[in-house]
Write a protein that holds these residues in place. Sequence first.
Motif, short mmCIF file in Angstrom:
data_model
loop_
_atom_site.label_atom_id
_atom_site.label_comp_id
_atom_site.label_asym_id
_atom_site.label_seq_id
_atom_site.Cartn_x
_atom_site.Cartn_y
_atom_site.Cartn_z
N VAL A 34 0.84 -1.21 0.00
CA VAL A 34 0.00 0.00 0.00
C VAL A 34 0.87 1.26 0.00
CG1 VAL A 34 -2.01 -1.07 1.05
CG2 VAL A 34 -0.20 -0.19 2.53
N VAL A 35 2.07 1.18 0.60
CA VAL A 35 3.00 2.32 0.56
C VAL A 35 3.52 2.52 -0.86
CG1 VAL A 35 5.11 3.31 1.52
CG2 VAL A 35 3.68 1.82 2.94
N TYR A 36 3.89 1.43 -1.51
CA TYR A 36 4.37 1.52 -2.89
C TYR A 36 3.29 2.10 -3.81
CZ TYR A 36 8.45 -1.37 -1.70
OH TYR A 36 9.62 -1.85 -1.17
N GLU A 37 2.03 1.71 -3.57
CA GLU A 37 0.93 2.25 -4.39
C GLU A 37 0.90 3.77 -4.31
OE1 GLU A 37 -2.69 0.45 -3.12
OE2 GLU A 37 -2.02 -1.59 -3.54
N SER A 38 1.13 4.29 -3.11
CA SER A 38 1.10 5.75 -2.92
C SER A 38 2.35 6.42 -3.48
CB SER A 38 0.96 6.06 -1.42
OG SER A 38 1.07 7.44 -1.18
N VAL A 39 3.51 5.81 -3.24
CA VAL A 39 4.78 6.43 -3.65
C VAL A 39 4.95 6.40 -5.16
CG1 VAL A 39 7.29 6.22 -3.52
CG2 VAL A 39 5.90 5.94 -1.46
#
Length: 398
Positions: A34-39
């Motif tokens: 989910v962090v990668y999706e945002s970044v």
Amino acid sequence: MVVTAGRRRRDFALLAGILVIVLTGANIPAPLYVVYESVFHFRPDLTTLIFAVYAVGVLMSLLFFGRASDHLGRRPVIGAALALMAASAAVFLAAENVAMLCVARWVSGLAIGLVVAPATAGLSELEPAGNARRAALTATCASMLGLGFGPLLSGILSEYAPAPTRLVYAVYLGLLALAALALLLLPETVTGRERRYVPRIDIRLPAAVRTEFLPAAMGVFSGFFVLGLFVGLIPSFLGNDLHWTSHALGGAVVFLLFGVAAAAELRARELPDRRALGRGLLVLPVGLVVIVLAFAHASLPAFLVGTVLGGTAVGLVFIGGQATVNRIAPAAARAGVTAALFTAAYAGFSVPVVVVGVASVQVGTLRATTGATIGFAVICSIALWVLSRAGRRSSRTG
């Protein structure tokens, strides 16, 4: 050279520790998707693609190199796996887009597929008393602890420390350095090693082991579907369906599943392999049903109950399957038969999980997981029937 009992215990513990460290890297990305999706600004359904790339790497490695350590020796193959995991961590550290994430996941998949067979076979060969069941228990517990520790570590660091997608990989590279030092201390357990190995797909099983191998393979296939569901999709499902967005808590839930699995393996250590496998096949569909009900009613307590049931089932089928392989596999083909078992396991870990991930985007989480639950209830029922027939045949011939 005479090897003392103390030296054998040390070597056995070192190899178990190496297995824990390598497998820790397998699931580090779980809470980070989910962090990668945002970044990196990609759609949530691309998470399924990244997960699928990892699974392809695992299966390729198992299919082409599953028997390599029977020919080349355990240490060189485990060393290659450590090098691949270090390369994967380095790519994750430098990742700036989805393509780099896919490369890193594919390389880590190659490493995991490369390490599981030689490490598991090596533990059976290094067990101080020659106790195959204790070796299987150690291998399965080490696997579960490693697979669960990765997401717990990354979840905590991404929630409470700086550089949420990078710090954990720097820490992991330090752990890999310790594993490499431990590998240097280990003896080689394969005699008559060859200088080279020609990679080829070779998952043939000795005819004498096939009847008992089939239910074990079906059991780990089903159990590893539950693991793949939690590693690949559950952290996203928790945020989207149950509105539980903490990375640390997401990692803790994945760790809970693996921790319960390890505890179930310890509790089942005295059970005959067929009985452990059969109990796991009975519990697994129940756990999936409870997880489906949790999504239907947006209930975190029900989800945690389903997690405990699912982890219990995974532990039982894994220890039952691995103990079966240690019992039935000829010494000269031990890594090959072990690789065949893990091929079944990671097929369950990948293919149906990708299907569920794609289906959840199209029809929703509830319908996708309900369909998977029905399918795996059928698989577990068939496995129980095959297991019962194998048990009756063995009792007649015995």
